[in-house]
Design a protein around this motif. Structure first.
Motif, short mmCIF file in Angstrom:
data_model
loop_
_atom_site.label_atom_id
_atom_site.label_comp_id
_atom_site.label_asym_id
_atom_site.label_seq_id
_atom_site.Cartn_x
_atom_site.Cartn_y
_atom_site.Cartn_z
N VAL A 64 83.34 -41.94 9.71
CA VAL A 64 84.13 -41.73 10.92
C VAL A 64 85.44 -42.49 10.83
O VAL A 64 85.49 -43.65 10.41
CB VAL A 64 83.34 -42.19 12.17
N ARG A 65 86.52 -41.83 11.23
CA ARG A 65 87.85 -42.46 11.16
C ARG A 65 88.55 -42.42 12.50
O ARG A 65 88.38 -41.49 13.28
CB ARG A 65 88.72 -41.70 10.16
N TYR A 66 89.33 -43.48 12.74
CA TYR A 66 90.33 -43.47 13.81
C TYR A 66 91.67 -43.37 13.08
O TYR A 66 92.11 -44.36 12.50
CB TYR A 66 90.30 -44.77 14.60
N GLY A 67 92.28 -42.21 13.08
CA GLY A 67 93.50 -42.06 12.28
C GLY A 67 93.18 -42.37 10.83
O GLY A 67 92.27 -41.77 10.26
N SER A 68 93.90 -43.33 10.27
CA SER A 68 93.66 -43.63 8.86
C SER A 68 92.64 -44.76 8.68
O SER A 68 92.29 -45.13 7.56
CB SER A 68 94.98 -44.01 8.18
N ILE A 69 92.17 -45.33 9.81
CA ILE A 69 91.21 -46.42 9.72
C ILE A 69 89.79 -45.86 9.65
O ILE A 69 89.36 -45.13 10.54
CB ILE A 69 91.30 -47.35 10.96
N GLU A 70 89.08 -46.20 8.58
CA GLU A 70 87.70 -45.73 8.46
C GLU A 70 86.77 -46.77 9.06
O GLU A 70 86.72 -47.91 8.59
CB GLU A 70 87.37 -45.46 6.99
N ALA A 71 86.04 -46.38 10.11
CA ALA A 71 85.17 -47.34 10.80
C ALA A 71 83.72 -47.26 10.32
O ALA A 71 83.01 -48.26 10.28
CB ALA A 71 85.23 -47.09 12.30
N LEU A 72 83.26 -46.07 9.95
CA LEU A 72 81.91 -45.91 9.40
C LEU A 72 82.05 -45.30 8.01
O LEU A 72 82.75 -44.31 7.82
CB LEU A 72 81.06 -44.99 10.28
N HIS A 73 81.34 -45.92 7.05
CA HIS A 73 81.54 -45.50 5.65
C HIS A 73 80.34 -44.75 5.08
O HIS A 73 80.02 -44.90 3.90
CB HIS A 73 81.80 -46.72 4.77
N GLY A 74 79.63 -44.00 5.90
CA GLY A 74 78.46 -43.28 5.38
C GLY A 74 77.18 -43.87 5.95
O GLY A 74 76.36 -44.42 5.23
N VAL A 75 77.05 -43.72 7.25
CA VAL A 75 75.92 -44.31 7.98
C VAL A 75 74.82 -43.26 8.16
O VAL A 75 75.10 -42.14 8.57
CB VAL A 75 76.40 -44.84 9.34
N SER A 76 73.58 -43.64 7.83
CA SER A 76 72.44 -42.74 8.03
C SER A 76 71.34 -43.46 8.78
O SER A 76 71.02 -44.60 8.46
CB SER A 76 71.88 -42.28 6.68
N PHE A 77 70.79 -42.80 9.78
CA PHE A 77 69.59 -43.32 10.44
C PHE A 77 68.95 -42.20 11.25
O PHE A 77 69.53 -41.13 11.43
CB PHE A 77 69.88 -44.55 11.31
N THR A 78 67.72 -42.45 11.69
CA THR A 78 67.01 -41.43 12.46
C THR A 78 66.39 -42.05 13.71
O THR A 78 66.14 -43.26 13.76
CB THR A 78 65.86 -40.81 11.64
N VAL A 79 66.18 -41.19 14.70
CA VAL A 79 65.47 -41.61 15.91
C VAL A 79 64.46 -40.52 16.22
O VAL A 79 64.82 -39.35 16.35
CB VAL A 79 66.43 -41.76 17.12
N ASP A 80 63.20 -40.90 16.29
CA ASP A 80 62.17 -39.92 16.58
C ASP A 80 61.93 -39.83 18.08
O ASP A 80 62.22 -40.77 18.81
CB ASP A 80 60.87 -40.32 15.86
N GLU A 81 61.39 -38.71 18.51
CA GLU A 81 61.08 -38.53 19.93
C GLU A 81 60.17 -39.65 20.42
O GLU A 81 59.18 -39.99 19.78
CB GLU A 81 60.39 -37.17 20.09
N GLY A 82 60.52 -40.25 21.54
CA GLY A 82 59.67 -41.28 22.14
C GLY A 82 59.89 -42.68 21.60
O GLY A 82 59.30 -43.64 22.09
N GLU A 83 60.75 -42.80 20.58
CA GLU A 83 60.98 -44.11 19.97
C GLU A 83 62.02 -44.93 20.72
O GLU A 83 62.85 -44.38 21.45
CB GLU A 83 61.54 -43.93 18.55
N VAL A 84 61.98 -46.25 20.49
CA VAL A 84 63.10 -47.12 20.82
C VAL A 84 63.64 -47.61 19.49
O VAL A 84 62.95 -48.31 18.75
CB VAL A 84 62.70 -48.33 21.67
N VAL A 85 64.87 -47.21 19.18
CA VAL A 85 65.50 -47.64 17.93
C VAL A 85 66.72 -48.48 18.29
O VAL A 85 67.47 -48.13 19.21
CB VAL A 85 65.91 -46.42 17.07
N THR A 86 66.90 -49.58 17.58
CA THR A 86 68.08 -50.39 17.86
C THR A 86 68.99 -50.45 16.64
O THR A 86 68.55 -50.41 15.50
CB THR A 86 67.70 -51.82 18.31
N LEU A 87 70.27 -50.52 16.95
CA LEU A 87 71.31 -50.67 15.94
C LEU A 87 71.97 -52.00 16.28
O LEU A 87 72.59 -52.12 17.33
CB LEU A 87 72.28 -49.51 16.13
N ILE A 88 71.78 -53.00 15.41
CA ILE A 88 72.38 -54.29 15.71
C ILE A 88 73.52 -54.55 14.73
O ILE A 88 73.58 -53.97 13.64
CB ILE A 88 71.35 -55.45 15.65
N GLY A 89 74.42 -55.44 15.14
CA GLY A 89 75.55 -55.75 14.28
C GLY A 89 76.58 -56.57 15.04
O GLY A 89 76.60 -56.55 16.27
#
Ligand SMILES: Nc1ncnc2c1ncn2[C@@H]1O[C@H](COP(=O)(O)OP(=O)(O)OP(=O)(O)O)[C@@H](O)[C@H]1O
Ligand SMILES: [Mg+2]
Length: 241
Positions: free
Chosen positions: A10-35
């Motif tokens: 994902v980019r904002y103009g020429s700034i790349e903020a995400l460089h190839g992020v993969s994750f999944t969320v299954d139905e009924g789950e609580v998934v957290t993304l920390i950072g």
């Protein structure tokens, strides 16, 4: 799998903020993304909901699938209406000059005539009794924690089944944090799927089933939250030792 994020760049103009992020969320789950600050947590959520420009970050590569189908071409309002996925944005963004009740009603504009609205309003007031007490009060006069509750309530009023939360614990006193997470837990027990973004790693990892650690646009660790809580690197970098 309910939600699949695959190799997202994902980019904002020429700034790349995400460089190839993969994750999944299954139905009924609580998934957290920390950072940490600037890791790309908000960018990830905005990419999933695709708020209208100019805020929108641009997905340059990769895919976002919901129930197996790519949603990159789905209009933002249909993310809410058709996919029943709602964002509780960073900084709340409620309408301060409207009352609590008016803010909640506003979120139902796409559901006119839906008898579920009345039930959902009651559900919000049961989850957050403070909002019921203050329902005729202008929202700007609520405390920060109450405003955060209102932001979650507003998302629920869309009739959503998937909640995307951007740092709901931010700036809350401990007792309100506890109230907030107790409400979120109850929602999950009622079947709401939750993707929770948090800087407060200790809290998020205690609450979620699975987690991903995002570091400057890349996933650097993932797994069940009990594994992450005992991971030495995660402990050192995110849990204060
Ligand atoms: N509108 C924007 N224009 C340009 N760059 C942006 C924009 N929004 C975010 N960025 C950049 O993208 C990267 C990720 O930002 P993001 O807001 O997703 O981080 P975050 O993990 O949510 O951080 P925080 O914990 O501070 O909320 C940062 O380097 C940030 O400077
Ligand atoms: Mg953020």
């Amino acid at each position: 799998m309910l939600l699949e994020i695959e190799n997202l760049v994902v980019r904002y103009g020429s700034i790349e903020a995400l460089h190839g992020v993969s994750f999944t969320v299954d139905e009924g789950e609580v998934v957290t993304l920390i950072g940490a600050n600037g890791a790309g947590k908000t960018t990830t959520l905005l990419s999933i909901c695709r708020l209208p420009p100019p805020e929108a970050p641009r997905v340059a590569e990769g895919d976002i699938r919901f129930a197996g189908r790519s949603i990159l071409a789905v209009e933002p309002h249909d993310v809410v209406r058709a996919l029943k996925m709602a964002l509780v944005p960073e900084g709340r963004r409620i309408f301060g000059n409207l009352t609590v009740e008016e803010n909640l009603e506003l979120a139902t504009y796409a559901r006119r005539g839906d008898p579920g609205v009345v039930k959902d309003l009651e559900r919000v007031f049961q989850l957050f009794p403070r909002l019921r007490e203050r329902r005729r009060q202008r929202s700007e006069s609520l405390s920060g924690g109450e405003q955060q509750m209102l932001a979650v309530g507003r998302a629920l009023m869309t009739g959503c089944r998937v909640l995307l939360l951007d740092e709901p614990s931010m700036g809350l006193a401990p007792v309100l944090k506890y109230e907030m997470f107790r409400a979120l837990k109850r929602l999950n027990q009622e079947g709401v799927t939750i993707l929770l973004v948090e800087q407060n790693a200790a809290l998020a990892l205690k609450f979620a089933h699975r987690g991903y650690v995002l570091d400057t646009g890349r996933i650097v660790a993932e797994g069940p939250t009990d594994h992450l809580l005992s991971n030495e690197e995660v402990k050192r970098a995110y849990l204060g030792g």
